[in-house]
Design a protein around this motif. Structure first.
Motif, PDB file in Angstrom:
ATOM      1  N   ALA A   1      15.332  28.862  66.592  1.00  0.00           N
ATOM      2  CA  ALA A   1      16.644  28.488  66.771  1.00  0.00           C
ATOM      3  C   ALA A   1      16.567  26.819  66.505  1.00  0.00           C
ATOM      4  O   ALA A   1      17.481  26.310  66.062  1.00  0.00           O
ATOM      5  N   VAL A   2      15.457  26.331  67.178  1.00  0.00           N
ATOM      6  CA  VAL A   2      15.260  24.984  67.027  1.00  0.00           C
ATOM      7  C   VAL A   2      15.166  24.549  65.567  1.00  0.00           C
ATOM      8  O   VAL A   2      15.830  23.531  65.105  1.00  0.00           O
ATOM      9  N   SER A   3      14.531  25.184  64.945  1.00  0.00           N
ATOM     10  CA  SER A   3      14.342  25.147  63.458  1.00  0.00           C
ATOM     11  C   SER A   3      15.545  25.186  62.868  1.00  0.00           C
ATOM     12  O   SER A   3      15.794  24.285  61.689  1.00  0.00           O
TER      13      SER A   3
ATOM     14  N   PRO B   1      13.074  19.578  54.097  1.00  0.00           N
ATOM     15  CA  PRO B   1      14.271  20.511  54.253  1.00  0.00           C
ATOM     16  C   PRO B   1      14.398  21.681  53.453  1.00  0.00           C
ATOM     17  O   PRO B   1      14.769  23.019  54.064  1.00  0.00           O
ATOM     18  N   ILE B   2      13.973  21.655  52.278  1.00  0.00           N
ATOM     19  CA  ILE B   2      13.968  22.853  51.297  1.00  0.00           C
ATOM     20  C   ILE B   2      12.843  23.912  51.983  1.00  0.00           C
ATOM     21  O   ILE B   2      13.405  25.082  51.983  1.00  0.00           O
ATOM     22  N   VAL B   3      11.759  23.468  52.259  1.00  0.00           N
ATOM     23  CA  VAL B   3      10.695  24.432  52.982  1.00  0.00           C
ATOM     24  C   VAL B   3      11.326  25.155  54.164  1.00  0.00           C
ATOM     25  O   VAL B   3      11.097  26.335  54.162  1.00  0.00           O
ATOM     26  N   LEU B   4      11.878  24.320  54.984  1.00  0.00           N
ATOM     27  CA  LEU B   4      12.155  24.861  56.352  1.00  0.00           C
ATOM     28  C   LEU B   4      13.726  25.835  55.762  1.00  0.00           C
ATOM     29  O   LEU B   4      13.867  26.832  56.312  1.00  0.00           O
ATOM     30  N   ARG B   5      14.398  25.414  54.909  1.00  0.00           N
ATOM     31  CA  ARG B   5      15.517  26.336  54.460  1.00  0.00           C
ATOM     32  C   ARG B   5      15.238  27.550  54.055  1.00  0.00           C
ATOM     33  O   ARG B   5      15.998  28.585  54.421  1.00  0.00           O
ATOM     34  N   PHE B   6      14.319  27.562  53.053  1.00  0.00           N
ATOM     35  CA  PHE B   6      13.963  28.713  52.453  1.00  0.00           C
ATOM     36  C   PHE B   6      13.023  29.665  53.568  1.00  0.00           C
ATOM     37  O   PHE B   6      12.826  31.007  53.442  1.00  0.00           O
ATOM     38  N   GLY B   7      12.228  29.254  54.487  1.00  0.00           N
ATOM     39  CA  GLY B   7      11.652  29.752  55.622  1.00  0.00           C
ATOM     40  C   GLY B   7      12.618  30.674  56.366  1.00  0.00           C
ATOM     41  O   GLY B   7      12.557  31.729  56.742  1.00  0.00           O
ATOM     42  N   LEU B   8      13.983  29.931  56.768  1.00  0.00           N
ATOM     43  CA  LEU B   8      14.693  30.558  57.402  1.00  0.00           C
ATOM     44  C   LEU B   8      15.631  31.425  56.601  1.00  0.00           C
ATOM     45  O   LEU B   8      15.986  32.406  57.349  1.00  0.00           O
ATOM     46  N   VAL B   9      15.672  31.433  55.431  1.00  0.00           N
ATOM     47  CA  VAL B   9      16.424  32.213  54.462  1.00  0.00           C
ATOM     48  C   VAL B   9      15.428  33.547  54.445  1.00  0.00           C
ATOM     49  O   VAL B   9      16.029  34.532  54.628  1.00  0.00           O
ATOM     50  N   PHE B  10      14.133  33.601  54.227  1.00  0.00           N
ATOM     51  CA  PHE B  10      13.230  34.552  54.334  1.00  0.00           C
ATOM     52  C   PHE B  10      13.529  35.300  55.712  1.00  0.00           C
ATOM     53  O   PHE B  10      13.774  36.554  55.842  1.00  0.00           O
ATOM     54  N   LEU B  11      13.496  34.665  56.705  1.00  0.00           N
ATOM     55  CA  LEU B  11      13.527  35.259  58.127  1.00  0.00           C
ATOM     56  C   LEU B  11      15.082  35.897  58.409  1.00  0.00           C
ATOM     57  O   LEU B  11      14.719  37.155  58.731  1.00  0.00           O
ATOM     58  N   PHE B  12      16.007  35.568  57.875  1.00  0.00           N
ATOM     59  CA  PHE B  12      17.288  36.074  57.947  1.00  0.00           C
ATOM     60  C   PHE B  12      17.567  37.314  57.066  1.00  0.00           C
ATOM     61  O   PHE B  12      18.216  38.305  57.548  1.00  0.00           O
ATOM     62  N   LEU B  13      17.060  37.234  56.179  1.00  0.00           N
ATOM     63  CA  LEU B  13      17.256  38.204  54.797  1.00  0.00           C
ATOM     64  C   LEU B  13      16.443  39.133  55.353  1.00  0.00           C
ATOM     65  O   LEU B  13      16.937  40.545  55.363  1.00  0.00           O
TER      66      LEU B  13
ATOM     67  N   SER C   1      20.232  22.084  60.061  1.00  0.00           N
ATOM     68  CA  SER C   1      21.811  21.807  60.294  1.00  0.00           C
ATOM     69  C   SER C   1      21.742  20.152  60.226  1.00  0.00           C
ATOM     70  O   SER C   1      22.718  19.654  59.712  1.00  0.00           O
ATOM     71  N   LEU C   2      20.863  19.587  60.967  1.00  0.00           N
ATOM     72  CA  LEU C   2      21.016  17.989  60.939  1.00  0.00           C
ATOM     73  C   LEU C   2      20.576  17.352  59.651  1.00  0.00           C
ATOM     74  O   LEU C   2      20.927  16.518  59.340  1.00  0.00           O
ATOM     75  N   PHE C   3      19.476  18.123  59.128  1.00  0.00           N
ATOM     76  CA  PHE C   3      19.025  17.629  57.669  1.00  0.00           C
ATOM     77  C   PHE C   3      20.189  17.516  56.699  1.00  0.00           C
ATOM     78  O   PHE C   3      20.370  16.999  55.792  1.00  0.00           O
ATOM     79  N   GLY C   4      21.033  18.944  56.776  1.00  0.00           N
ATOM     80  CA  GLY C   4      22.304  18.822  55.745  1.00  0.00           C
ATOM     81  C   GLY C   4      21.794  19.319  54.409  1.00  0.00           C
ATOM     82  O   GLY C   4      20.443  19.733  54.409  1.00  0.00           O
TER      83      GLY C   4
END
Length: 133
Positions: free
Chosen positions: A107-109, A11-23, A114-117
């Motif tokens: 979006a599925v990611s 979940p940490i890798v997923l979170r920071f991948g999405l952080v990079f995307l949105f930033l 969100s499900l990981f929390g």
């Protein structure tokens, strides 16, 4: 259940991948909104009553603030859900093509995050720990 020692980092890798995307997208829209106005659906300006540049700036700030909140892990589930719904909407507007399919998968990611929390490196997890004491 015997879980891999690295599974907790998923979940940490997923979170920071999405952080990079949105930033990246958010800051790009804030820095140069004119290059993004072509992506605005025409109906948005007519309904909202704002010009295309303003809509891009609002979108850019939404994505940037969402990316920052994900980076620090504040309201992780809710921010991931909001950004995911935002990406589902973008994928729908873009349509069934390479960009739309990519955005749908992202979006599925976001839903998965969100499900990981909150993970152990989020502000949320620190607040939860503090509440249990």
């Amino acid at each position: 259940m015997n879980q891999s020692k690295t599974a907790e980092f998923a979940p940490i890798v997923l979170r920071f991948g999405l952080v990079f995307l949105f930033l990246w997208f958010g800051l790009s829209q804030i820095i140069n909104p004119a290059s993004w106005t072509a992506w605005d659906p025409e109906w948005v300006s007519s309904i909202v009553g704002l010009n295309a540049t303003t809509i891009v700036l609002i979108n850019g700030w939404f994505e940037t603030i969402g990316g920052i909140l994900l980076a620090i892990g504040f309201w992780t589930r809710w921010v991931a859900l909001a950004l995911s719904l935002h990406l589902f909407f973008i994928a729908y507007e873009v349509g069934y093509n390479d960009t739309g399919v990519r955005d749908f998968a992202l979006a599925v990611s976001g839903i998965a995050l969100s499900l990981f929390g909150p993970d152990r490196y989020t502000l949320d997890s620190r607040v939860e720990i503090g509440d249990k004491s």
